[in-house]
Motif scaffolding. Structure first.
Motif, PDB file in Angstrom:
ATOM      1  N   GLU A  77      -2.646 -10.517  26.240  1.00  0.00           N
ATOM      2  CA  GLU A  77      -2.287 -11.509  26.974  1.00  0.00           C
ATOM      3  C   GLU A  77      -2.990 -12.776  27.228  1.00  0.00           C
ATOM      4  N   THR A  78      -3.613 -13.113  26.192  1.00  0.00           N
ATOM      5  CA  THR A  78      -4.453 -14.132  25.804  1.00  0.00           C
ATOM      6  C   THR A  78      -3.480 -15.573  26.179  1.00  0.00           C
ATOM      7  N   ASP A  79      -2.217 -15.363  25.849  1.00  0.00           N
ATOM      8  CA  ASP A  79      -1.429 -16.607  25.984  1.00  0.00           C
ATOM      9  C   ASP A  79      -0.571 -16.772  27.241  1.00  0.00           C
ATOM     10  N   ILE A  80      -1.262 -15.773  28.448  1.00  0.00           N
ATOM     11  CA  ILE A  80      -0.418 -15.705  29.666  1.00  0.00           C
ATOM     12  C   ILE A  80      -1.468 -16.274  30.368  1.00  0.00           C
ATOM     13  N   SER A  81      -1.251 -17.412  30.920  1.00  0.00           N
ATOM     14  CA  SER A  81      -2.197 -18.167  32.070  1.00  0.00           C
ATOM     15  C   SER A  81      -2.523 -17.408  33.221  1.00  0.00           C
ATOM     16  N   PHE A  82      -3.756 -17.250  33.687  1.00  0.00           N
ATOM     17  CA  PHE A  82      -4.290 -16.503  34.994  1.00  0.00           C
ATOM     18  C   PHE A  82      -3.705 -15.051  35.013  1.00  0.00           C
ATOM     19  N   ALA A  83      -3.498 -14.466  33.577  1.00  0.00           N
ATOM     20  CA  ALA A  83      -3.441 -13.055  33.706  1.00  0.00           C
ATOM     21  C   ALA A  83      -4.505 -12.173  34.322  1.00  0.00           C
ATOM     22  N   GLY A  84      -5.700 -12.730  33.672  1.00  0.00           N
ATOM     23  CA  GLY A  84      -7.053 -12.085  34.088  1.00  0.00           C
ATOM     24  C   GLY A  84      -7.378 -12.276  35.637  1.00  0.00           C
TER      25      GLY A  84
END
Length: 858
Positions: A77-84
């Motif tokens: 999910e590193t390319d999904i903004s604000f996933a964390g």
């Protein structure tokens, strides 16, 4: 840092062997965090025990009465903004509902939980901090984030933002990342605690406590091969028989501890029932562990399949029953590694169906589920990219546009999407290298086949090399071939028109402006921030209607809710020509503060510096100009650096710093002259004229003014520096009269008066501002300058009653004090203008023809 105890050799209070020192420091960290806020990052190798220490600290925090909210980075999910950040916010639904509407909506829109105007990045970060404040009202809050090294970039920025603002709050932030990752948090200077491998004695003690049935010989071999890595110690020993064989495969350990542990986890996952493995794969690829999403994707009864994995201590369900978490990141990796490509694509398809109401995540999963070109999927991914751009996620938009291009069956669509990604990289994100890399992927001649490719190629050569000729040629041909449809231009054509306007603007030459004017005539009246409106305003201010001014004011009022940096910059660019820049200040400042749109930050810095310049805040304007020059040169946007030099030259002229003004003007003439950027050259002449006036050198000021345009002539496409009346001081009243007539004929009455003080000072021979008198540059006429300044401030922003600029009354501009009556202004002794001669020698060309010939008079 908190007090540390020495490394112990027994068992810690949480049952961890050899971690007494780390646990003592973590306990002290919790004490500080519970009263005054604190942050701590655990670093170490994979499997060294960071997650175990996070678990132990979380348990201790709960025992102390704190509330614990957890999240974790997911490498998929590193390319999904604000996933964390979504994981942390999702654990606080009640507190989110209690936030003020503006803060709640900022988080909901940014995380894809709601619809509305895209919030700025700073608004999202402030809203996250406010949410955590709300959660800590009743009892201390501990935020625990594992695997920070694979948290997406936007969430890393949010965590860093919160971490630096915990002082005085009852909030603790405890994170963990791999030692070799370095990266974002290593450079922030936040406190760190390194978690080292266990020594031999502690390794044997751990094995003896957990595997007493194994011979000491076997335990010693395991301890030696595991190299003090606790996870490897436990997994190796757990898979070893009393003979020392690994389940009958021999006792050899062929690689490092982390890789072997991953293989052991893979073996355990492989022994699970098929249904369990399928749900685990959904959880691994979904990332957040949301029970609702997993059930929707897996179907009725699918959650019951998790029981075997829970019993084998591979996953756990949180107390509230809403989230599934893997016991260790290596378990997640083992689940994905043990699946086939078709199984992963099927899982992504099911997740896409379950996330139909979240377009960006749906697009991401559809993209991963598709291997062959598919226009339907490409269109969904492109739509997700536009959604990303609207909410301020330029990097996410670029990644999605590139993926949409890969999925495009048609070569023209592929080139268009790649070009749009390259344009966003250059104009919004400020990633020139990424933009050039993408453009190399565009096949064939981009100018002849794609408006987007022409816009991107033209923009790149313009901002990096100052090549307005090439940019103009590329775009004129591409725009000329584009069909004109009813209504406003579509997005692709709008981008090309905007870039063509920029090229013509910086060129400032009739051979560039006239073709643009012809192109603009094909389009109907558009919104104030549209490229057609910008071109018309710049080419002919007299064409601006009252209706357009009202619409511009409405657009400016809406900027407070606008986070699309492109819209903010275009609106401010139009406003800057119509004396409405102050209304855009908050929005452009937000673009700078956010830091996520580096490319847009440079134009935003221009507008902040210009607003300060127009308002007489010389020092602030000079500081912003210096920052603009430094940022532009550092990132390779050399064209924007010249604008910074112009503003710096103007502020230096206003403050009487003649040598500094000359240096900046020389920089502009040296860079812009050979490139034929007449607009920038004229800006330097404007600054030089103003500096010469401050030194009472009216002859030089007149030459610089006439280098911009000849007396009695008011051509279009020269919106700055039109009226500088040095003529009367040299007996050129006829020229002044001709100039006034030209201004009236130019229908400039619709303009707002921007520079009445220029006319006053030039006519009366005053210096620019009080600080010039203090520095000895220009005549000592402080009282008159102040009076003229007060009148100019009073006039600023009012519509001119005629096309000729106002002049102050003699009573307001004459020197005051004893003996002032009848005294003519004269310069201080030695106050000599450095702007004598032509460009390259600090002055203006003697003849107008020299000013118009590229390379002449430099």
């Amino acid at each position: 840092m908190w007090a540390k105890s020495g490394t112990g050799t027994g068992v810690g209070p949480a049952g961890l062997v050899g971690r007494e020192g780390e646990l003592a420091e973590l306990a002290a960290f919790l004490d500080v965090a519970g009263t005054d806020g604190a942050v701590l990052l655990l670093t170490g190798d994979p499997g060294v025990g960071k997650t175990a220490l996070l678990d132990a600290t979380a348990e201790l925090a709960v025992a102390k009465g704190a509330r614990v909210v957890r999240g974790s980075g997911v490498e998929y999910e590193t390319d999904i903004s604000f996933a964390g950040l979504h994981q942390l916010v999702g654990s606080l639904p009640d507190e989110l509902g209690r936030l003020p509407r503006s803060l709640r909506e900022a988080l909901e829109v940014a995380l894809g939980l709601g619809a509305g105007p895209a919030p700025s990045r700073i608004a999202v970060l402030n809203a996250a901090l406010a949410l955590f404040d709300e959660a800590a009202k009743e009892r201390p809050l501990l935020l625990v984030v594992d695997d920070l090294h694979v948290v997406d970039q936007a969430s890393r920025a949010a965590v860093g933002f919160v971490a630096r603002r915990l002082g005085g709050r009852r909030i603790g932030l405890l994170g963990a990342q791999r030692a070799e990752s370095g990266g974002f948090f290593r450079s922030t200077g936040l406190p760190e605690l390194e978690v080292a491998p266990l020594d031999d004695a502690d390794a044997l003690r751990l094995l003896t406590r957990r595997f007493a049935h194994l011979p000491r010989r076997v335990l010693s071999t395991v301890a030696h091969e595991a190299q003090g890595n606790p996870l490897a110690l436990l997994e190796f020993a757990g898979s070893t028989g009393v003979s020392g064989d690994r389940h009958g495969q021999g006792a050899g350990w062929a690689s490092g501890p982390g890789r072997d542990v991953r293989a052991l986890y893979g073996a355990r996952v492989g022994r699970l029932p098929r249904g369990t493995r399928e749900v685990l794969l959904l959880a691994a690829l979904e990332g957040s562990g949301d029970i609702g999403v997993l059930e929707a994707a897996g179907g009725p009864g699918s959650l019951e399949e998790l029981a075997p994995a829970e019993r084998d201590h591979l996953v756990m369900v949180t107390e509230n029953g809403r989230v599934v978490r893997f016991r260790h990141p290596l378990v997640r990796s083992a689940v994905v590694d043990g699946s086939t490509g078709e199984q992963r694509r099927g899982a992504h398809r099911r997740l896409a169906d379950a996330l139909a109401d979240r377009p960006e995540l749906r697009g991401d999963h559809l993209a991963r589920a598709t291997t062959a070109p598919d226009e339907a999927v490409a269109a969904v991914v492109e739509s997700a990219a536009r959604s990303s751009l609207r909410r301020g996620d330029a990097d996410g938009a670029i990644a999605r546009l590139r993926r949409a291009a890969e999925l495009s069956p048609d070569r023209a669509d592929r080139r268009r999407r790649l070009s749009q990604a390259a344009y966003a990289a250059a104009w919004v994100a400020g990633h020139l290298e990424v933009s050039h890399e993408i453009m190399r992927e565009v096949e064939g001649n981009p100018a002849a086949r794609s408006l987007s490719a022409a816009a991107t190629a033209g923009f790149l050569v313009l901002v990096t090399e100052g090549d307005a000729d090439t940019a103009h040629a590329l775009l004129t041909e591409a725009v000329g071939q584009a069909p004109v449809m009813p209504g406003p231009p579509r997005e692709e054509l709008e981008t090309a028109l905007f870039t063509l306007t920029l090229a013509s603007q910086y060129s400032g030459r009739p051979e560039h402006w006239q073709p643009l004017a012809d192109v603009l005539a094909r389009f109907p009246e558009a919104a104030p921030a549209a490229a057609a409106s910008l071109g018309r305003v710049h080419h002919d201010l007299g064409s601006v209607t009252d209706g357009m001014l009202r619409r511009l004011d409405e657009e400016i009022a809406r900027l407070r809710d606008q986070s699309d940096a492109d819209v903010v910059i275009r609106t401010a660019l139009t406003a800057s020509y119509l004396d409405r820049l102050p209304g855009c200040r908050e929005a452009v400042s937000r673009v700078i503060r956010d830091g996520g749109a580096v490319g847009s930050s440079m134009p935003a810095l221009m507008f902040v510096a210009l607003d300060d310049l127009y308002a007489g805040r010389w020092q602030a304007s000079a500081g912003a100009a210096d920052e603009l020059v430094a940022l532009s040169e550092e990132t390779g946007y050399h064209l924007f650096a010249q604008v910074g030099h112009y503003i710096a030259a103007m502020t230096a002229a206003q403050r009487g710093a003649l040598d500094a003004c000359r240096e900046h003007c020389e920089d502009i003439w040296g860079w812009s002259g050979p490139r034929g950027l007449r607009r920038l050259e004229n800006c330097a002449h404007q600054a030089a004229a103003r500096a010469a006036l401050g030194a009472a050198d009216f002859e030089t000021a007149f030459r610089h003014a006439t280098a911009i345009c000849a007396p009695g002539v008011l051509p279009p496409f020269k919106p700055r520096g039109r009226v500088v009346r040095a003529g009367p001081r040299r007996g050129r009243r006829a020229l002044r009269a001709a100039r006034g007539g030209a201004t009236a004929r130019g229908r400039a009455a619709r303009r707002r008066c921007r520079s009445p003080l220029v006319a006053v000072r030039a006519e009366r021979g005053h210096g620019h501002g009080d600080d010039i008198g203090r520095r000895g540059h220009g005549p000592v006429l402080r009282g008159g300058a102040r009076a003229a300044g007060r009148r100019a401030v009073a006039l600023r922003g009012r519509p001119c009653s005629s096309g000729v600029r106002r002049s102050a009354s003699p009573a307001r501009t004459q020197p005051r004090g004893p003996g002032a009556a009848g005294r003519r202004p004269r310069p201080l002794r030695g106050a000599r203008s450095p702007f004598v001669g032509g460009p390259g020698r600090g002055g203006a060309p003697r003849h107008r023809d020299d000013a118009d010939r590229p390379g002449q008079g430099r």
